[in-house]
Design a protein around this motif. Structure first.
Motif, PDB file in Angstrom:
ATOM      1  N   GLY A   1       4.142  -0.709   3.601  1.00  0.00           N
ATOM      2  CA  GLY A   1       3.756   0.643   3.235  1.00  0.00           C
ATOM      3  C   GLY A   1       4.547   1.220   2.079  1.00  0.00           C
ATOM      4  O   GLY A   1       4.841   2.430   2.080  1.00  0.00           O
ATOM      5  N   SER A   2       4.894   0.399   1.097  1.00  0.00           N
ATOM      6  CA  SER A   2       5.590   0.878  -0.108  1.00  0.00           C
ATOM      7  C   SER A   2       5.640  -0.247  -1.125  1.00  0.00           C
ATOM      8  O   SER A   2       6.230  -1.295  -0.857  1.00  0.00           O
ATOM      9  CB  SER A   2       7.011   1.344   0.228  1.00  0.00           C
ATOM     10  N   SER A   3       5.012  -0.025  -2.278  1.00  0.00           N
ATOM     11  CA  SER A   3       5.174  -0.990  -3.369  1.00  0.00           C
ATOM     12  C   SER A   3       6.440  -0.697  -4.152  1.00  0.00           C
ATOM     13  O   SER A   3       6.973  -1.567  -4.841  1.00  0.00           O
ATOM     14  CB  SER A   3       3.963  -0.954  -4.311  1.00  0.00           C
ATOM     15  N   LEU A   4       6.944   0.545  -4.030  1.00  0.00           N
ATOM     16  CA  LEU A   4       8.134   0.929  -4.791  1.00  0.00           C
ATOM     17  C   LEU A   4       9.368   0.143  -4.360  1.00  0.00           C
ATOM     18  O   LEU A   4      10.314   0.014  -5.128  1.00  0.00           O
ATOM     19  CB  LEU A   4       8.400   2.426  -4.623  1.00  0.00           C
ATOM     20  N   PHE A   5       9.379  -0.379  -3.148  1.00  0.00           N
ATOM     21  CA  PHE A   5      10.578  -1.097  -2.714  1.00  0.00           C
ATOM     22  C   PHE A   5      10.787  -2.380  -3.513  1.00  0.00           C
ATOM     23  O   PHE A   5      11.883  -2.922  -3.575  1.00  0.00           O
ATOM     24  CB  PHE A   5      10.525  -1.362  -1.199  1.00  0.00           C
ATOM     25  N   LEU A   6       9.719  -2.846  -4.193  1.00  0.00           N
ATOM     26  CA  LEU A   6       9.839  -4.009  -5.070  1.00  0.00           C
ATOM     27  C   LEU A   6       9.694  -3.636  -6.542  1.00  0.00           C
ATOM     28  O   LEU A   6       9.629  -4.525  -7.397  1.00  0.00           O
ATOM     29  CB  LEU A   6       8.790  -5.066  -4.705  1.00  0.00           C
TER      30      LEU A   6
ATOM     31  N   VAL B   1       0.839  -1.193   0.000  1.00  0.00           N
ATOM     32  CA  VAL B   1       0.000   0.000   0.000  1.00  0.00           C
ATOM     33  C   VAL B   1       0.876   1.247   0.000  1.00  0.00           C
ATOM     34  O   VAL B   1       1.725   1.423   0.870  1.00  0.00           O
ATOM     35  CB  VAL B   1      -0.981  -0.021   1.197  1.00  0.00           C
ATOM     36  N   ASP B   2       0.670   2.121  -0.985  1.00  0.00           N
ATOM     37  CA  ASP B   2       1.495   3.317  -1.152  1.00  0.00           C
ATOM     38  C   ASP B   2       0.839   4.544  -0.538  1.00  0.00           C
ATOM     39  O   ASP B   2      -0.355   4.564  -0.220  1.00  0.00           O
ATOM     40  CB  ASP B   2       1.749   3.577  -2.647  1.00  0.00           C
ATOM     41  N   PHE B   3       1.669   5.587  -0.414  1.00  0.00           N
ATOM     42  CA  PHE B   3       1.178   6.905  -0.013  1.00  0.00           C
ATOM     43  C   PHE B   3       0.245   7.421  -1.105  1.00  0.00           C
ATOM     44  O   PHE B   3       0.576   7.392  -2.286  1.00  0.00           O
ATOM     45  CB  PHE B   3       2.366   7.841   0.179  1.00  0.00           C
ATOM     46  N   GLY B   4      -0.921   7.892  -0.729  1.00  0.00           N
ATOM     47  CA  GLY B   4      -1.874   8.413  -1.712  1.00  0.00           C
ATOM     48  C   GLY B   4      -3.244   7.786  -1.537  1.00  0.00           C
ATOM     49  O   GLY B   4      -3.492   6.991  -0.615  1.00  0.00           O
ATOM     50  N   PRO B   5      -4.162   8.106  -2.445  1.00  0.00           N
ATOM     51  CA  PRO B   5      -5.535   7.587  -2.348  1.00  0.00           C
ATOM     52  C   PRO B   5      -5.569   6.060  -2.426  1.00  0.00           C
ATOM     53  O   PRO B   5      -4.800   5.440  -3.160  1.00  0.00           O
ATOM     54  CB  PRO B   5      -6.237   8.217  -3.559  1.00  0.00           C
ATOM     55  N   LEU B   6      -6.506   5.469  -1.690  1.00  0.00           N
ATOM     56  CA  LEU B   6      -6.632   4.007  -1.667  1.00  0.00           C
ATOM     57  C   LEU B   6      -7.627   3.497  -2.701  1.00  0.00           C
ATOM     58  O   LEU B   6      -7.713   2.289  -2.940  1.00  0.00           O
ATOM     59  CB  LEU B   6      -7.063   3.540  -0.276  1.00  0.00           C
ATOM     60  N   HIS B   7      -8.400   4.377  -3.284  1.00  0.00           N
ATOM     61  CA  HIS B   7      -9.331   4.028  -4.373  1.00  0.00           C
ATOM     62  C   HIS B   7     -10.256   2.866  -3.998  1.00  0.00           C
ATOM     63  O   HIS B   7     -10.447   1.926  -4.760  1.00  0.00           O
ATOM     64  CB  HIS B   7      -8.559   3.690  -5.650  1.00  0.00           C
ATOM     65  N   GLY B   8     -10.823   2.942  -2.810  1.00  0.00           N
ATOM     66  CA  GLY B   8     -11.801   1.952  -2.382  1.00  0.00           C
ATOM     67  C   GLY B   8     -11.263   0.920  -1.423  1.00  0.00           C
ATOM     68  O   GLY B   8     -12.037   0.167  -0.817  1.00  0.00           O
TER      69      GLY B   8
ATOM     70  N   ILE C   1       4.441  10.514   4.610  1.00  0.00           N
ATOM     71  CA  ILE C   1       5.527   9.630   4.198  1.00  0.00           C
ATOM     72  C   ILE C   1       6.675   9.742   5.193  1.00  0.00           C
ATOM     73  O   ILE C   1       6.826  10.735   5.896  1.00  0.00           O
ATOM     74  CB  ILE C   1       6.029   9.967   2.777  1.00  0.00           C
ATOM     75  N   VAL C   2       7.481   8.704   5.219  1.00  0.00           N
ATOM     76  CA  VAL C   2       8.581   8.637   6.184  1.00  0.00           C
ATOM     77  C   VAL C   2       9.759   9.468   5.676  1.00  0.00           C
ATOM     78  O   VAL C   2      10.159   9.361   4.511  1.00  0.00           O
ATOM     79  CB  VAL C   2       9.028   7.183   6.401  1.00  0.00           C
TER      80      VAL C   2
END
Length: 453
Positions: free
Chosen positions: A369-374, A240-247, A263-264
């Motif tokens: 709390g980050s999809s970018l790490f992958l 789950v990223d920073f920003g809207p969750l879209h539902g 964000i950290v």
């Protein structure tokens, strides 16, 4: 009498000295050979570690009962390739002696090559536990990855959502998770995208569902299918990223998860010449996933993962970051600073696991709390891929496979010009022998003069 004779005949004295030295040298050589036999020690100085195995591979071999049969189809006149294969397999046989390697010449035995459907010279068949795989590249990453796939008897299916602009586990864009997906395949998992709008429900053969950040709102019916999957005991990896969750707010509520906005900010990242918006993971709370895990991980634009206390789940923090940092309400445009009225001081939990017993089995969920790490652009940093694959192994109830990933193969090709090759040949064939002859002559002359005195 003897001393007088030696004084009159110095050449005999020199002969005795040389014989004594030779006897001493032979005794030392025999002793060293015996020590080497009884206590073998090896050092691998090659860049790729061609003559040794990583700890991950040794761990895999230790968990493989039974014999492994390797059949390599290669022309008989290619002795160099056969020797290279023997040397490669020998590194595995040190840890698993019941690995057997045989060679078959496809030109002399075309019928066997045809039955085995061999297409390439040098192709290898690997038989283990009644299963057969093909190997066309002879390196540790490829071979051990193949053994991992053969060890997995459950053939688990990992599904992921990809119809709302989510990063794809098979994509090549910077924000996609293609490298992570390929690593999962190498470790024996099957991957498949899932369209929730078309599926009546998440299929029952889904071992693990991976949920990443959607870019558009999910339909209410899609949310219901996700909640039904979790309520039924499905295993989930939620990035789950920073920003809207879209539902997906309902998913967080259902799991009693608190997603504090922000964000950290990690000053330790700045000290490593990285953006302050990258959180560095170095110390991990005790968990099966991070046991013996000593690699640094990076989490770009990470958000906080918190929770409400309840008895429904057993929760264990997986990664805590920024002990000297904070959770910033907004992404800083300039140099970040701590706002005491809005920001939350560190350390910040950014990864969490949940467990509970349901339907006579244990359900497992991991939230990061980050999809970018992958993501492709960042997954190569530190131990990011190791942590991601470890989480999936844990979610699939296969802790036995949790270990640092296999070391990648580096380019070990050495290219020399004709001038460089001539200098190298001259040094080895002329200069080095002349040097040794000169040193020997000097030592002989000094010994002779000493004996004549």
């Amino acid at each position: 009498m003897a001393s007088k004779f030696l004084m009159q005949h110095p050449q005999f004295k020199l002969l005795i000295i040389n014989l004594a030295f030779t006897a001493w040298l032979l005794a030392v050589a025999i002793l060293l050979q015996q020590l080497a036999t009884d206590h073998p020690v090896q050092w691998d100085m090659t860049q790729n570690g061609n003559n040794s195995l990583s700890d991950s591979t040794v761990n895999v071999l230790a968990q493989m009962p039974g014999k492994i049969k390797l059949t390599m189809f290669i022309n008989e006149n290619q002795g160099d390739m056969q020797q290279a294969a023997r040397d490669f397999v020998a590194t595995y046989q040190r840890y698993k002696p019941d690995i057997r390697l045989i060679f078959i010449d496809p030109e002399k035995q075309p019928e066997q090559a045809r039955k085995a459907n061999i297409r390439l010279n040098g192709e290898m068949l690997v038989d283990y536990g009644g299963r057969r795989e093909r190997l066309s590249q002879l390196n540790e990453q490829a071979f051990t990855g193949l053994l991992l796939r053969m060890m997995r008897t459950r053939n688990q299916l990992v599904r992921y959502l990809d119809t709302h602009g989510e990063p794809s586990l098979e994509g090549n864009r910077e924000h996609d998770l293609g490298k992570f997906g390929r690593q999962l395949r190498q470790n024996g998992f099957r991957l498949e995208g899932l369209n929730l709008a078309q599926a009546s429900k998440i299929p029952i053969d889904t071992s693990i569902l991976i949920l990443t950040q959607p870019q558009i709102d999910l339909l209410p019916g899609e949310i219901e299918k996700l909640l039904h999957y979790v309520a039924g005991g499905g295993n989930l990896l939620w990035l789950v990223d920073f920003g809207p969750l879209h539902g997906l707010e309902r998913m967080a509520e259902n799991l009693d998860i608190l997603l504090t906005p922000g964000i950290v900010i990690d000053p330790a990242a700045e000290e490593m010449n990285l953006p302050a918006t990258w959180a560095l993971g170095a110390n991990y709370p005790p968990h099966v996933i991070t046991q013996n895990f000593n690699l640094t991980t990076t989490f770009p634009l990470a958000r906080s993962i918190d929770w409400e206390e309840s008895d429904a789940w057993h929760r264990i923090p997986l990664a805590e970051v920024a002990p000297r940092g904070w959770l910033s309400h907004n992404i800083p445009e300039d140099k970040p600073y701590f706002n005491s009225t809005q920001d939350v001081p560190g350390p910040i939990t950014i990864a969490l696991t949940l467990q509970r017993n349901i339907n006579d089995r244990e359900q497992r969920i991991a939230i990061v709390g980050s999809s970018l790490f992958l993501a492709n652009a960042y997954s190569g940093n530190g131990g990011n891929l190791d942590l991601g694959v470890g989480m999936v192994n844990w979610l699939g109830h296969e802790e036995i496979f949790i270990s640092p990933r296999l070391r990648p193969v580096k380019d070990d090709t050495v290219t020399l010009s004709k001038t460089d090759l001539g200098i190298l040949n001259g040094s080895l064939l002329v200069a080095l022998p002349m040097l040794l002859i000169s040193v020997g002559a000097v030592l002989w002359w000094r010994n002779l003069r000493h004996a004549q005195k």
